[in-house]
Design a protein around this motif. Structure first.
Motif, short mmCIF file in Angstrom:
data_model
loop_
_atom_site.label_atom_id
_atom_site.label_comp_id
_atom_site.label_asym_id
_atom_site.label_seq_id
_atom_site.Cartn_x
_atom_site.Cartn_y
_atom_site.Cartn_z
N GLU A 299 0.83 -1.09 -0.12
CA GLU A 299 -0.01 -0.14 0.09
C GLU A 299 0.78 1.45 0.02
O GLU A 299 0.51 2.19 -0.71
N LYS A 300 1.83 1.37 0.82
CA LYS A 300 2.45 2.63 1.16
C LYS A 300 3.81 2.59 0.31
O LYS A 300 4.74 1.59 0.61
N ASP B 176 2.95 4.49 -4.06
CA ASP B 176 1.78 3.76 -3.24
C ASP B 176 0.99 2.65 -4.19
O ASP B 176 1.31 2.75 -5.69
N ASP B 177 0.54 1.70 -3.47
CA ASP B 177 -0.25 0.48 -4.38
C ASP B 177 0.77 -0.01 -5.34
O ASP B 177 0.54 -0.10 -6.40
#
Ligand SMILES: [Zn+2]
Length: 326
Positions: free
Chosen positions: A282-283, A301-302
């Motif tokens: 995610e981060k 991100d992602d």
């Protein structure tokens, strides 16, 4: 105990071999002047579509699908249809005790597809076979190249870096995940050969990674991808594809653009946590791996992990990083 290849970490789990390897000897003669190449032409005009299996010798799912289509006598309703078993020498060397060793004979058949290598002085058995097959590929308007993966991962279409590759993957409709990528520093892939990588040329190629090399489901993915590909080009009718496969599945496809390639630089590469194909981190800035003293962190991100290796080896790709694109 079976001996392991020197580059296989001792104790690493080798996935089970759930599929039978077909005997391809009956296809050796070919009908197009090249061993293991079968070409069929319709009286109706249409594109020349090439279906290739065994670019990598231990990726048996494509061979199972092509063996079946040849056995069933599939013929083009229009245009020309060619089936190729590519690196049959590597396939013939398969040993279940060392199942990763038969990827190629001397060098990776899928890293030699540039004019400087094909026309150059280098000699290897894999390169000799590539040179033998090159005129077949040169006659293609479209190519589907059937592969599979070392580690378990959902099937992937590798569309190359050009818009036409992504458009083709979407037109075929399967598999669900499409990777937009430019290949490997180690050499050019067949799917990126010459005109296939020319944005001004309509001829296009699609590489499909059908799952883990020897998993039970992979041959079905190879067959479905091939039949949908042939139906897209009108080589076979959509009704014929549906009759063989059942009604078309239309998964909402997702494309992943590769943003970074992590190449292993030391003998001390390790992921920071258990990873798997298409995992999303995610981060941005998350510690993904350490490579000797180097830290590898996610660049955005992602971040999608494309085909992370479980067998890290200096000089090879550890993982490709990407992000979902519209
Ligand atoms: Zn492959």
């Amino acid at each position: 105990m079976p001996r392991r290849a020197a580059d296989e970490p001792r104790g690493s789990c080798v996935p089970p071999i759930e599929v039978a390897f077909p005997d391809l000897a009956r296809w050796e003669a070919g009908n197009a002047g090249v061993p293991y190449v079968w070409t069929f032409a319709s009286r109706a005009a249409g594109p020349h579509v090439v279906v290739q299996a065994l670019t990598h010798g231990n990726e048996v799912c494509g061979a199972i699908a092509v063996d079946r289509l040849l056995d069933e006598g599939v013929r083009p309703a229009r245009g020309t249809l060619t089936f190729v078993f590519a690196n049959v020498a590597a396939y013939g060397s398969f040993d279940p005790a060392e199942p990763f060793a038969s990827r190629c004979v001397d060098e990776d058949f899928n890293r030699v597809w540039s004019a400087d290598v094909l026309d150059g002085p280098r000699e290897s058995r894999d390169l000799a076979r590539a040179r033998e097959l090159r005129p077949v590929i040169d006659r293609a308007d479209a190519l589907i190249d059937l592969h599979s993966m070392t580690d378990p991962c959902p099937p992937l279409a590798l569309a190359g870096a050009r818009a036409k590759g992504l458009a083709l993957a979407r037109a075929v409709g399967v598999p669900e995940h499409i990777v937009v990528d430019a290949g490997h520093a180690a050499g050019r892939r067949l799917r990126d050969y010459a005109f296939f990588d020319d944005p001004a040329d309509p001829r296009a190629a699609l590489l499909v990674e059908c799952g883990q090399h020897w998993e039970r489901a992979a041959p079905g993915v190879a067959l479905e991808s091939t039949l949908r590909f042939l139906a897209h080009f009108g080589t076979i009718g959509r009704a014929e594809a549906d009759a063989r496969l059942g009604p078309a599945r239309t998964p909402a496809q997702r494309a992943i653009a590769v943003t970074d390639v992590v190449t292993i630089a030391s003998d001390r590469f390790a992921f920071a946590f258990p990873v798997h194909g298409l995992m999303v981190v995610e981060k941005a800035g998350t510690l993904l791996a350490t490579d000797g003293d180097r830290e590898v962190r996610t660049p955005h991100d992602d971040c999608v992990l494309v085909m992370p290796t479980r067998r890290p080896k200096s000089g090879e790709t550890a993982v490709r990083l990407g992000q979902f694109v519209p």
